[in-house]
Design an enzyme around this catalytic site. Structure first.
Site, PDB file in Angstrom:
ATOM      1  N   ASP A   1      70.874  65.072  78.236  1.00  0.00           N
ATOM      2  CA  ASP A   1      71.853  65.548  78.705  1.00  0.00           C
ATOM      3  C   ASP A   1      71.626  66.206  79.993  1.00  0.00           C
ATOM      4  O   ASP A   1      70.905  67.303  79.926  1.00  0.00           O
ATOM      5  CB  ASP A   1      72.717  66.484  77.651  1.00  0.00           C
ATOM      6  CG  ASP A   1      73.711  67.380  77.925  1.00  0.00           C
ATOM      7  OD1 ASP A   1      74.387  66.941  79.096  1.00  0.00           O
ATOM      8  OD2 ASP A   1      73.897  68.200  77.344  1.00  0.00           O
TER       9      ASP A   1
ATOM     10  N   ASN B   1      74.103  67.751  82.260  1.00  0.00           N
ATOM     11  CA  ASN B   1      75.110  68.240  82.720  1.00  0.00           C
ATOM     12  C   ASN B   1      75.700  69.381  81.756  1.00  0.00           C
ATOM     13  O   ASN B   1      76.493  70.187  81.759  1.00  0.00           O
ATOM     14  CB  ASN B   1      76.298  67.554  83.199  1.00  0.00           C
ATOM     15  CG  ASN B   1      77.076  66.890  82.070  1.00  0.00           C
ATOM     16  OD1 ASN B   1      76.494  66.691  81.092  1.00  0.00           O
ATOM     17  ND2 ASN B   1      78.149  66.549  82.557  1.00  0.00           N
TER      18      ASN B   1
ATOM     19  N   ASP C   1      76.914  69.345  78.626  1.00  0.00           N
ATOM     20  CA  ASP C   1      77.985  69.377  77.858  1.00  0.00           C
ATOM     21  C   ASP C   1      77.672  68.819  76.130  1.00  0.00           C
ATOM     22  O   ASP C   1      78.506  68.338  75.676  1.00  0.00           O
ATOM     23  CB  ASP C   1      79.132  68.382  78.229  1.00  0.00           C
ATOM     24  CG  ASP C   1      78.473  66.926  78.739  1.00  0.00           C
ATOM     25  OD1 ASP C   1      77.411  66.646  78.308  1.00  0.00           O
ATOM     26  OD2 ASP C   1      79.190  66.139  78.897  1.00  0.00           O
TER      27      ASP C   1
ATOM     28  N   ASP D   1      73.734  61.481  79.581  1.00  0.00           N
ATOM     29  CA  ASP D   1      74.584  60.895  80.368  1.00  0.00           C
ATOM     30  C   ASP D   1      73.584  59.862  81.400  1.00  0.00           C
ATOM     31  O   ASP D   1      72.553  60.049  81.266  1.00  0.00           O
ATOM     32  CB  ASP D   1      75.216  61.945  81.556  1.00  0.00           C
ATOM     33  CG  ASP D   1      74.457  63.118  81.482  1.00  0.00           C
ATOM     34  OD1 ASP D   1      73.258  62.907  82.016  1.00  0.00           O
ATOM     35  OD2 ASP D   1      74.846  64.150  81.249  1.00  0.00           O
TER      36      ASP D   1
ATOM     37  N   ASP E   1      75.871  46.777  78.039  1.00  0.00           N
ATOM     38  CA  ASP E   1      76.658  46.331  77.084  1.00  0.00           C
ATOM     39  C   ASP E   1      78.010  45.756  77.461  1.00  0.00           C
ATOM     40  O   ASP E   1      78.701  46.282  78.418  1.00  0.00           O
ATOM     41  CB  ASP E   1      77.055  47.556  76.064  1.00  0.00           C
ATOM     42  CG  ASP E   1      76.682  47.364  74.648  1.00  0.00           C
ATOM     43  OD1 ASP E   1      77.351  46.348  74.111  1.00  0.00           O
ATOM     44  OD2 ASP E   1      75.849  47.714  73.988  1.00  0.00           O
TER      45      ASP E   1
ATOM     46  N   ASP F   1      78.349  42.488  72.740  1.00  0.00           N
ATOM     47  CA  ASP F   1      78.897  43.115  71.342  1.00  0.00           C
ATOM     48  C   ASP F   1      79.200  42.129  70.474  1.00  0.00           C
ATOM     49  O   ASP F   1      80.153  41.241  70.995  1.00  0.00           O
ATOM     50  CB  ASP F   1      79.781  44.210  71.674  1.00  0.00           C
ATOM     51  CG  ASP F   1      79.920  45.069  70.457  1.00  0.00           C
ATOM     52  OD1 ASP F   1      78.668  45.700  70.061  1.00  0.00           O
ATOM     53  OD2 ASP F   1      81.201  45.148  70.103  1.00  0.00           O
TER      54      ASP F   1
ATOM     55  N   HIS G   1      71.253  51.115  67.154  1.00  0.00           N
ATOM     56  CA  HIS G   1      71.852  52.445  66.777  1.00  0.00           C
ATOM     57  C   HIS G   1      72.964  52.131  65.596  1.00  0.00           C
ATOM     58  O   HIS G   1      73.742  52.949  65.415  1.00  0.00           O
ATOM     59  CB  HIS G   1      72.969  52.437  68.192  1.00  0.00           C
ATOM     60  CG  HIS G   1      73.739  51.355  68.409  1.00  0.00           C
ATOM     61  ND1 HIS G   1      73.227  50.081  68.756  1.00  0.00           N
ATOM     62  CD2 HIS G   1      74.977  50.993  68.396  1.00  0.00           C
ATOM     63  CE1 HIS G   1      74.316  49.132  68.925  1.00  0.00           C
ATOM     64  NE2 HIS G   1      75.410  49.687  68.553  1.00  0.00           N
ATOM     65  N   ASP G   2      72.711  50.869  65.028  1.00  0.00           N
ATOM     66  CA  ASP G   2      73.737  50.564  63.930  1.00  0.00           C
ATOM     67  C   ASP G   2      72.689  50.793  62.537  1.00  0.00           C
ATOM     68  O   ASP G   2      73.497  50.497  61.444  1.00  0.00           O
ATOM     69  CB  ASP G   2      74.269  49.478  63.837  1.00  0.00           C
ATOM     70  CG  ASP G   2      75.284  49.215  65.165  1.00  0.00           C
ATOM     71  OD1 ASP G   2      76.002  50.149  65.335  1.00  0.00           O
ATOM     72  OD2 ASP G   2      75.360  48.119  65.540  1.00  0.00           O
TER      73      ASP G   2
HETATM   74  C1  GLC Z   1      78.544  46.280  67.537  1.00  0.00           C
HETATM   75  C2  GLC Z   1      78.045  47.728  67.771  1.00  0.00           C
HETATM   76  C3  GLC Z   1      78.541  48.777  66.946  1.00  0.00           C
HETATM   77  C4  GLC Z   1      80.028  48.914  66.995  1.00  0.00           C
HETATM   78  C5  GLC Z   1      80.855  47.521  66.730  1.00  0.00           C
HETATM   79  C6  GLC Z   1      82.102  47.339  67.201  1.00  0.00           C
HETATM   80  O1  GLC Z   1      78.168  46.017  66.167  1.00  0.00           O
HETATM   81  O2  GLC Z   1      76.671  47.548  67.670  1.00  0.00           O
HETATM   82  O3  GLC Z   1      77.904  49.925  67.093  1.00  0.00           O
HETATM   83  O4  GLC Z   1      80.731  49.506  65.967  1.00  0.00           O
HETATM   84  O5  GLC Z   1      80.006  46.334  67.419  1.00  0.00           O
HETATM   85  O6  GLC Z   1      82.257  47.314  68.563  1.00  0.00           O
END
Ligand code: GLC
Length: 568
Positions: free
Chosen positions: A24, A26, A28, A32, A101, A227, A358-359
């Site tokens: 981060d 800035n 908040d 970023d 992405d 995605d 991240h999932d």
């Molecule tokens: C993909 C992303 C996930 C998101 C989903 C909907 O699986 O990795 O984080 O919630 O798509 O876009």
């Protein structure tokens, strides 16, 4: 042997940055683009070759950026297009590639395209999203389910009764159809109702989305992570998905989404044609630098996964191979995954592996910190492109999120099953200062920082020879300097240990043996063919001894890379 240079996305290692959580700049509480710029030197020092940045587009953040209102912009939370240009320029100066992405399956419900589409049935953009009439009883057009839950519409009653019979305690994800009272039709949202699906069968949608791809290629991006790439084409007849008979036994832990086989709501064979077109756009920009297409896929088998390379290797360069994420973590099953992957990839196709994203729960939490070191050695010594999730190089673990700080809509909509993704999205741990140096000391980050951050952080681990960071960095340097590792062949080797996975990586005369102990017990491994060599790198500190492959001793949770002297 003729030695052609490999494209960067084959020889290199990709590092995933979740921009909200990296740095981060800035104050908040949210990371970023400027924060990323300020840490490019760290990525160079670490020794990765490319970064994939999760979405930074303008978004109401219902799904933290995977709900886009403008595909050609930057959300003010993260910066602006000028900041992005600086990021690309600064990264390229350091020889780091930038992958972004691309979210083709759905927009935000606030996107102007959907705002138009929902205005009236005769609006010129009506057909940009997926609309359908209700059934005679007013229920949704079919039984399709939303992956992130939260829909107000419920699936058809017959189907629901079937599910309830199997498991009275099921948690409904809810229909993926949302009723629009104004125009008296349902729209499809494979994820949240704030994420309406685009209609990729409409040529105008395709043209607009390919223009988006060109926009970013012109700005110098080196590739896209696409995605849910195989969701974009569905069954045109909108048929019901059949029930998943195994669900009650195996899949209840994931809520009711897996109670059906997703054969009609994603992965329609027509998707291959679209991916070929998309690849064509990327290829037309690849004269100077190859641009890469990496795709996230939800597939049932590795055979199906491999089909996304394209019959002529003309679809995705790297369809994500997620097999390690849900695997039973033992030598036999990991070897099976590697060898099945190698076997099904079409000729000339290039493998890839991931340990986290991240999932998913963090690898150090799934396997424990000692075994996570072995896993990192596996990832960085296999044939194929490794992708490293930010913080995994430190051994960052899942963070317990107090109920009042939950952010992820999946946890809010489908609670109590551990599906929430916040625990693996917490702030990067830079140092032992307040909030792990994520931002200014007086600013609380958007998610809590891990309790162990005073030990598990970049500054501390840089100084500690036995740290996960030092191990990862050494492995990265090794991979880069050793052709056997970044481009050589792979051969699994038989050994007498059930607990160990042993393989040979070879290029020209360079032969490296990798031996990984998946158990906490020490093992003595006898490899079928005799040989001698030198340990170059071990997950246990300072083991550089001479070894014989007839009796290779490994500590519990130890992995070694051994340079072989003799042919085996
Ligand atoms: C993909 C992303 C996930 C998101 C989903 C909907 O699986 O990795 O984080 O919630 O798509 O876009």
């Amino acid at each position: 042997m003729i030695s052609h240079a490999l494209p960067w996305w084959q020889s290199g290692v990709i590092y995933q940055i979740y921009p909200r959580s990296f740095k981060d700049s800035n104050g908040d509480g949210v990371g970023d683009l400027q924060g990323i710029i300020s840490r490019l030197d760290y990525l160079s020092w670490l020794g990765v070759d490319a970064m994939w940045i999760s979405p930074f587009y303008p978004s109401p953040m219902a799904d933290f950026g995977y709900d886009v209102t403008d595909y050609c912009g930057v959300d003010p939370l993260f910066g602006n297009l000028d900041t992005f240009d600086v990021l690309v320029e600064q990264a390229h100066q350091r020889n780091l590639k930038v992958i972004i992405d691309f979210v083709p399956n759905h927009t935000s419900d606030q996107h102007p395209w959907f705002q138009g589409s929902r205005q009236s049935r005769s609006h010129p953009q009506r057909d940009w999203h997926m609309w359908a009439d209700p059934k005679a009883d007013g229920s949704p057009p079919n039984n399709w389910l939303s992956m992130l839950g939260g829909s107000s519409a419920k699936p058809g009653t017959i189907w629901k009764a079937e599910v309830e019979q199997k498991s009275p305690a099921f948690v409904p994800a809810g229909s993926s159809w949302e009723w629009d009272a104004a125009t008296q039709q349902y729209y499809l949202h494979s994820f949240l109702k704030q994420q309406p699906d685009l209609n990729w069968r409409n040529p105008a949608v395709r043209a607009a989305m390919f223009d988006v791809v060109r926009f970013w290629l012109e700005r110098g991006v080196d590739g896209f992570r696409i995605d849910v790439a195989n969701f974009i084409m569905k069954d045109p007849q909108l048929r019901d998905n059949p029930p998943n008979k195994d669900w009650a036994v195996f899949h209840k832990a994931r809520g009711d989404y897996d109670s059906q086989l997703h054969i009609y709501d994603r992965g329609h064979p027509d998707v291959h044609g679209v991916l070929r077109e998309l690849r064509g756009v990327l290829d037309s920009y690849s004269n100077q630098t190859p641009r890469v297409a990496i795709g996230e896929l939800a597939v049932f088998t590795l055979q199906e996964w491999a089909s996304y390379y394209g019959t002529n290797l003309d679809e995705l360069h790297l369809p994500f191979n997620f097999s390690f994420l849900g695997a039973s973590w033992n030598a036999r099953s990991i070897r099976r995954i590697v060898e099945t992957s190698e076997a099904v990839i079409p000729d000339g196709g290039w493998p890839n592996y991931v340990l986290g994203n991240h999932d998913e729960p963090r690898v150090a939490s799934r396997l424990g910190t000692s075994q996570a070191r072995v896993a990192m050695m596996l990832l960085l010594t296999l044939r194929g492109t490794p992708m490293v999730y930010y913080g995994d190089e430190l051994g960052m673990r899942n963070v317990l999120i107090p109920p009042e700080r939950i952010q992820d809509p999946q946890e809010k909509n489908v609670p109590g099953l551990g599906l929430g993704r916040d625990p693996s999205r917490t702030p990067m741990q830079w140092d032992d200062g307040p909030h792990a140096g994520f931002g200014p000391p007086n600013v609380e980050p958007w998610l809590p920082v891990a309790a162990d951050y005073q030990q598990v952080n970049v500054a501390a681990e840089r100084e500690e020879p036995s740290s996960m960071l030092r191990l990862t960095r050494e492995l990265l340097a090794f991979r880069r300097s050793r052709p056997a590792l970044h481009r050589g062949s792979y051969q699994g080797l038989e050994s007498d240990s059930e607990q160990c996975f042993v393989y040979l990586r070879q290029f020209d005369h360079e032969r490296l043996l990798v031996a990984l102990n998946f158990s906490e017990e020490p093992q003595v491994v006898r490899i079928a063919e005799p040989g001698e060599g030198q340990i170059l790198l071990s997950t246990s500190l300072n083991r550089k001894e001479h070894v014989n492959t007839m009796a290779l001793r490994l500590d519990g949770h130890e992995g070694c890379i051994i340079e072989l002297n003799f042919s085996i």
